[in-house]
Design a protein around this motif. Structure first.
Motif, PDB file in Angstrom:
ATOM      1  N   ASN A  12       0.811  -1.200   0.000  1.00  0.00           N
ATOM      2  CA  ASN A  12       0.000   0.000   0.000  1.00  0.00           C
ATOM      3  C   ASN A  12       0.850   1.257   0.000  1.00  0.00           C
ATOM      4  O   ASN A  12       0.329   2.352   0.059  1.00  0.00           O
ATOM      5  CB  ASN A  12      -0.956  -0.006   1.187  1.00  0.00           C
ATOM      6  CG  ASN A  12      -2.044  -1.040   1.003  1.00  0.00           C
ATOM      7  OD1 ASN A  12      -2.499  -1.254  -0.107  1.00  0.00           O
ATOM      8  ND2 ASN A  12      -2.429  -1.698   2.065  1.00  0.00           N
ATOM      9  N   VAL A  13       2.132   1.106  -0.034  1.00  0.00           N
ATOM     10  CA  VAL A  13       3.045   2.235  -0.172  1.00  0.00           C
ATOM     11  C   VAL A  13       3.708   2.079  -1.533  1.00  0.00           C
ATOM     12  O   VAL A  13       4.387   1.097  -1.792  1.00  0.00           O
ATOM     13  CB  VAL A  13       4.104   2.260   0.951  1.00  0.00           C
ATOM     14  CG1 VAL A  13       5.123   3.362   0.706  1.00  0.00           C
ATOM     15  CG2 VAL A  13       3.444   2.441   2.312  1.00  0.00           C
ATOM     16  N   THR A  14       3.486   3.050  -2.402  1.00  0.00           N
ATOM     17  CA  THR A  14       4.024   2.952  -3.753  1.00  0.00           C
ATOM     18  C   THR A  14       5.503   3.313  -3.783  1.00  0.00           C
ATOM     19  O   THR A  14       6.033   3.874  -2.812  1.00  0.00           O
ATOM     20  CB  THR A  14       3.265   3.885  -4.718  1.00  0.00           C
ATOM     21  OG1 THR A  14       3.583   5.242  -4.378  1.00  0.00           O
ATOM     22  CG2 THR A  14       1.766   3.653  -4.657  1.00  0.00           C
ATOM     23  N   ASP A  15       6.141   3.027  -4.900  1.00  0.00           N
ATOM     24  CA  ASP A  15       7.552   3.381  -5.062  1.00  0.00           C
ATOM     25  C   ASP A  15       7.757   4.886  -5.053  1.00  0.00           C
ATOM     26  O   ASP A  15       8.868   5.365  -4.859  1.00  0.00           O
ATOM     27  CB  ASP A  15       8.100   2.809  -6.370  1.00  0.00           C
ATOM     28  CG  ASP A  15       8.205   1.296  -6.346  1.00  0.00           C
ATOM     29  OD1 ASP A  15       7.980   0.685  -5.285  1.00  0.00           O
ATOM     30  OD2 ASP A  15       8.519   0.719  -7.400  1.00  0.00           O
ATOM     31  N   GLU A  16       6.698   5.632  -5.287  1.00  0.00           N
ATOM     32  CA  GLU A  16       6.768   7.098  -5.297  1.00  0.00           C
ATOM     33  C   GLU A  16       6.426   7.691  -3.936  1.00  0.00           C
ATOM     34  O   GLU A  16       6.284   8.905  -3.802  1.00  0.00           O
ATOM     35  CB  GLU A  16       5.830   7.673  -6.360  1.00  0.00           C
ATOM     36  CG  GLU A  16       6.189   7.270  -7.784  1.00  0.00           C
ATOM     37  CD  GLU A  16       5.745   5.847  -8.124  1.00  0.00           C
ATOM     38  OE1 GLU A  16       4.736   5.370  -7.569  1.00  0.00           O
ATOM     39  OE2 GLU A  16       6.438   5.210  -8.941  1.00  0.00           O
ATOM     40  N   GLY A  17       6.235   6.855  -2.927  1.00  0.00           N
ATOM     41  CA  GLY A  17       5.946   7.345  -1.590  1.00  0.00           C
ATOM     42  C   GLY A  17       4.493   7.729  -1.373  1.00  0.00           C
ATOM     43  O   GLY A  17       4.188   8.490  -0.462  1.00  0.00           O
ATOM     44  N   GLN A  18       3.608   7.197  -2.184  1.00  0.00           N
ATOM     45  CA  GLN A  18       2.174   7.462  -2.033  1.00  0.00           C
ATOM     46  C   GLN A  18       1.519   6.287  -1.304  1.00  0.00           C
ATOM     47  O   GLN A  18       2.047   5.181  -1.283  1.00  0.00           O
ATOM     48  CB  GLN A  18       1.516   7.641  -3.403  1.00  0.00           C
ATOM     49  CG  GLN A  18       2.104   8.770  -4.218  1.00  0.00           C
ATOM     50  CD  GLN A  18       1.932  10.111  -3.549  1.00  0.00           C
ATOM     51  OE1 GLN A  18       0.846  10.449  -3.093  1.00  0.00           O
ATOM     52  NE2 GLN A  18       3.004  10.870  -3.469  1.00  0.00           N
ATOM     53  N   ILE A  19       0.348   6.540  -0.737  1.00  0.00           N
ATOM     54  CA  ILE A  19      -0.408   5.492  -0.074  1.00  0.00           C
ATOM     55  C   ILE A  19      -1.541   5.069  -1.001  1.00  0.00           C
ATOM     56  O   ILE A  19      -2.299   5.906  -1.477  1.00  0.00           O
ATOM     57  CB  ILE A  19      -0.958   5.973   1.277  1.00  0.00           C
ATOM     58  CG1 ILE A  19       0.205   6.282   2.218  1.00  0.00           C
ATOM     59  CG2 ILE A  19      -1.900   4.933   1.884  1.00  0.00           C
ATOM     60  CD1 ILE A  19      -0.204   6.936   3.513  1.00  0.00           C
ATOM     61  N   SER A  20      -1.629   3.783  -1.250  1.00  0.00           N
ATOM     62  CA  SER A  20      -2.687   3.221  -2.087  1.00  0.00           C
ATOM     63  C   SER A  20      -3.628   2.418  -1.201  1.00  0.00           C
ATOM     64  O   SER A  20      -3.179   1.623  -0.379  1.00  0.00           O
ATOM     65  CB  SER A  20      -2.079   2.315  -3.159  1.00  0.00           C
ATOM     66  OG  SER A  20      -3.084   1.561  -3.773  1.00  0.00           O
ATOM     67  N   LEU A  21      -4.914   2.617  -1.392  1.00  0.00           N
ATOM     68  CA  LEU A  21      -5.904   1.876  -0.610  1.00  0.00           C
ATOM     69  C   LEU A  21      -6.492   0.716  -1.415  1.00  0.00           C
ATOM     70  O   LEU A  21      -7.603   0.266  -1.145  1.00  0.00           O
ATOM     71  CB  LEU A  21      -7.014   2.820  -0.139  1.00  0.00           C
ATOM     72  CG  LEU A  21      -6.564   3.932   0.799  1.00  0.00           C
ATOM     73  CD1 LEU A  21      -7.734   4.817   1.187  1.00  0.00           C
ATOM     74  CD2 LEU A  21      -5.900   3.357   2.042  1.00  0.00           C
ATOM     75  N   ASP A  22      -5.734   0.224  -2.398  1.00  0.00           N
ATOM     76  CA  ASP A  22      -6.204  -0.886  -3.227  1.00  0.00           C
ATOM     77  C   ASP A  22      -6.417  -2.161  -2.417  1.00  0.00           C
ATOM     78  O   ASP A  22      -7.301  -2.941  -2.718  1.00  0.00           O
ATOM     79  CB  ASP A  22      -5.224  -1.169  -4.363  1.00  0.00           C
ATOM     80  CG  ASP A  22      -5.209  -0.057  -5.394  1.00  0.00           C
ATOM     81  OD1 ASP A  22      -6.150   0.755  -5.411  1.00  0.00           O
ATOM     82  OD2 ASP A  22      -4.245   0.000  -6.168  1.00  0.00           O
ATOM     83  N   GLN A  23      -5.570  -2.381  -1.430  1.00  0.00           N
ATOM     84  CA  GLN A  23      -5.676  -3.586  -0.601  1.00  0.00           C
ATOM     85  C   GLN A  23      -5.768  -3.168   0.854  1.00  0.00           C
ATOM     86  O   GLN A  23      -4.771  -2.795   1.444  1.00  0.00           O
ATOM     87  CB  GLN A  23      -4.440  -4.471  -0.760  1.00  0.00           C
ATOM     88  CG  GLN A  23      -4.173  -4.946  -2.158  1.00  0.00           C
ATOM     89  CD  GLN A  23      -2.868  -5.719  -2.211  1.00  0.00           C
ATOM     90  OE1 GLN A  23      -2.517  -6.426  -1.279  1.00  0.00           O
ATOM     91  NE2 GLN A  23      -2.143  -5.580  -3.301  1.00  0.00           N
ATOM     92  N   VAL A  24      -6.946  -3.224   1.401  1.00  0.00           N
ATOM     93  CA  VAL A  24      -7.084  -2.936   2.827  1.00  0.00           C
ATOM     94  C   VAL A  24      -7.816  -4.083   3.486  1.00  0.00           C
ATOM     95  O   VAL A  24      -8.586  -4.803   2.852  1.00  0.00           O
ATOM     96  CB  VAL A  24      -7.826  -1.605   3.110  1.00  0.00           C
ATOM     97  CG1 VAL A  24      -7.001  -0.424   2.695  1.00  0.00           C
ATOM     98  CG2 VAL A  24      -9.186  -1.591   2.471  1.00  0.00           C
TER      99      VAL A  24
END
Length: 188
Positions: A12-24
Motif C-alpha cells: 500500500n506504499v508505492t515506489d513514489e511514496g504514495q499510499i494506495s488503498l487498493d488492498q485494505v
C-alpha cells in the motif's frame, strides 16, 4: 464498526511514496489510546519486508480512521519548528530509492528488517525550515504533475484501444475523404 489496516503493509506504499488503498483489511478497532492509530502527518516506514521493499516510506495525509500494519513503523515529527514531516518523508524516500536503507537491513531467511536503532542512525540533514518546506512543496507539485500526466496517458491509451477495437470490428469507419488522402479506396 471495523477500521482499516493494510493487508500487506508495503503493497500500500508505492515506489513514489504514495499510499494506495487498493488492498485494505478491515479489523476490529484497537482501543482509542492505542499507538497504532495513524494521524495525519505521520510518516510510515516499512521496517520488515523483502530486501528490495524494506525502507519504503510514505507521508500519511488521509482522512479517516486507520491503524498500522505490524510491518510498519510510525515516525512522528516531535519538533515541527525544526523539521517538516513532508520534507523528512521525501528525504527517507530518496534514501530508499538510492538503496541506502537496504544497507541498514538485517537479512533473515526470506525477509529483511530495519530495527528502530538502525532507523535512528539514518543521517538527516537539516536545512532551514523554510527551505525544507519549499523543497517539499516543489517535490509535491512535481509528483502531482506526474500523476496527472500518468492519468492522461492512461485515458488516451484506453481511448486508443477503444477506437482501434471499433475500427477492427467495423463498428466505426474512417471517412472516405481521409482514406482517399492516402491513395486507398474505402472498402464497400
Amino acid at each position: 464498526m471495523s477500521e482499516r489496516i493494510t493487508e500487506e503493509g508495503t503493497f500500500n506504499v508505492t515506489d513514489e511514496g504514495q499510499i494506495s488503498l487498493d488492498q485494505v483489511k478491515y479489523v476490529p478497532p484497537p482501543p482509542e489510546n492505542s499507538p497504532y492509530w495513524l494521524r495525519e502527518g505521520d510518516i510510515l516506514f516499512n521496517n520488515t519486508n523483502s530486501e528490495e521493499l524494506v525502507g519504503k516510506v510514505a507521508y500519511f495525509n488521509l482522512r479517516g480512521k486507520f491503524v498500522l500494519s505490524n510491518h510498519m513503523t510510525i515516525i512522528r515529527v516531535q519538533e515541527p519548528q525544526k523539521i517538516s514531516g513532508v520534507w523528512l518523508a521525501f528525504w527517507l524516500l530518496l534514501l530508499w530509492q538510492r538503496g541506502f536503507t537496504q544497507t541498514l537491513a538485517r537479512r533473515h531467511v526470506n525477509q529483511a528488517s530495519i530495527s528502530l536503532a538502525r532507523l535512528d542512525s539514518i543521517p538527516i540533514p537539516l536545512p532551514p525550515l523554510d527551505e525544507q518546506r519549499e523543497i517539499a512543496h516543489i517535490l509535491q507539485a512535481v509528483d502531482e504533475k506526474i500523476r496527472a500526466e500518468e492519468s492522461r496517458r492512461q485515458a488516451l491509451e484506453a481511448l486508443f484501444k477503444s477506437l482501434l477495437h471499433d475500427l477492427m470490428t467495423a463498428r466505426r469507419r474512417l471517412p472516405k475523404e481521409f482514406v482517399a488522402r492516402f491513395g486507398g479506396e474505402p472498402a464497400p
